[in-house]
Design an enzyme around this catalytic site. Structure first.
Site, short mmCIF file in Angstrom:
data_model
loop_
_atom_site.label_atom_id
_atom_site.label_comp_id
_atom_site.label_asym_id
_atom_site.label_seq_id
_atom_site.Cartn_x
_atom_site.Cartn_y
_atom_site.Cartn_z
N GLY A 123 0.82 -1.21 0.00
CA GLY A 123 0.00 0.00 0.00
C GLY A 123 0.85 1.26 0.00
O GLY A 123 2.09 1.20 -0.06
N ASP B 24 -9.69 9.03 9.87
CA ASP B 24 -10.64 10.07 10.23
C ASP B 24 -12.09 9.60 10.10
O ASP B 24 -13.00 10.19 10.68
CB ASP B 24 -10.44 11.29 9.32
N TYR C 166 -16.82 1.24 6.31
CA TYR C 166 -15.37 1.41 6.42
C TYR C 166 -14.99 1.98 7.79
O TYR C 166 -14.16 1.42 8.50
CB TYR C 166 -14.85 2.32 5.30
N TRP D 25 -6.90 11.48 4.21
CA TRP D 25 -6.62 11.99 2.86
C TRP D 25 -5.19 11.65 2.39
O TRP D 25 -4.42 12.51 2.00
CB TRP D 25 -6.84 13.50 2.81
#
Length: 292
Positions: free
Chosen positions: A10, A103, A126, A151
């Protein structure tokens, strides 16, 4: 120091592997899901027992926010059971677990940036699965750091910056949401923060267990972030022509999973505890040609 990394393919895992090349004092075992499936309890216990890490960094996650709505079992397996098994394995060998969260554990209805002590209230699968993962880590591991971020972007993988650059090559105008706010976070900065924390807790032989927020500054809307991306693309010659960017409300772009209107995270705690500053996402965009 011996360091086990999950989710090595990732964005954060990629950045960790890249940066660890310059840390000769760290012996790292980097594993993607093809090497270590964290939803397999036996595989997790066996790998941790064999490698005997001092620190485990869990960068593995089901991050397809919309897809999670239609495959909740898979999302919970990766985001809840995986962290649980890693926490159990870490406790068994006396390792410290550094776990990445999000977040999305918040509903986004608060007016001010979220602090670690604010009550989570995830709106979608999620966020619910990631909150369950946090709770599993806290329950099953004595020494842990939960790092909430937001983000995330970098040169590797799929993210907002790369999507904007790709769309900018084929479209003259783009409508970008202007009423959702957060802190863009460069994955390289997350990796650097995790390595920094790992070294501090290993050197001090003490872990200030808890939840910490780490994201980018200054806070912006998706629209403002897109404008900054295209400004950088124009400045550094990443695109031949720049599209016109139009601000739109979130209601004009409905998606399967709800997004927090406010994803801003207060990062004072990590600065006070570990002397780590927020991610400088504007500096990261200076290398925007590498995202093309």
């Amino acid at each position: 120091m011996r360091l086990l990394i999950t989710g090595a393919n990732g964005q954060v895992g990629y950045s960790l592997q890249k940066q660890l090349q310059s840390h000769a004092d760290i012996t790292a075992l980097s594993t993607g899901s093809d090497i270590l499936n964290i939803t397999n309890e036996e595989a997790v216990i066996s790998t941790v027992d064999t490698f005997r890490p001092d620190i485990i960094i869990n960068a593995a996650a089901h991050t397809a926010v919309d897809k999670a709505e239609s495959e909740p079992e898979l999302a919970h397996a990766i985001n809840e059971l995986g962290p649980k098994y890693l926490a159990m394995a870490a406790k068994k060998v006396g390792a410290i677990l550094l776990h990445i969260s999000t977040d999305y554990v918040f509903d986004g209805d608060k007016a001010a940036p979220y602090q670690e002590i604010d009550t989570p209230n995830p709106k979608g699968v999620y966020g619910q699965s990631k909150l369950a993962g946090e709770q599993a880590v806290i329950e099953h591991c004595d020494n842990y750091i939960i790092l909430r971020t937001a983000w995330v972007f970098c040169e590797h993988g799929n993210n907002f910056v790369k999507t904007m650059l790709k769309l900018g090559q084929s479209r003259d105008e783009l409508g970008i949401i202007g009423d959702q706010y957060g802190g863009p976070t460069y994955a390289g900065d997350i990796a650097a923060a995790l390595i920094n924390i790992a070294k501090q807790v290993h050197t001090n032989q003490s872990c200030p267990s808890g939840i910490y927020h780490f994201s980018g500054s200054p806070h912006v809307s998706w629209y403002q972030f897109a404008v900054a991306i295209f400004d950088a693309a124009g400045k550094h010659g990443a695109l031949k022509a720049l599209p016109k960017v139009k601000e739109i409300p979130a209601t004009a772009y409905p998606l399967p999973a709800p997004r927090p209107a406010n994803s801003r995270l207060n990062c004072e705690k990590i600065l006070t505890t570990f002397a780590i500053n927020p991610s400088d996402w504007q500096l990261a965009l200076e290398q925007i040609k590498e995202y093309c």
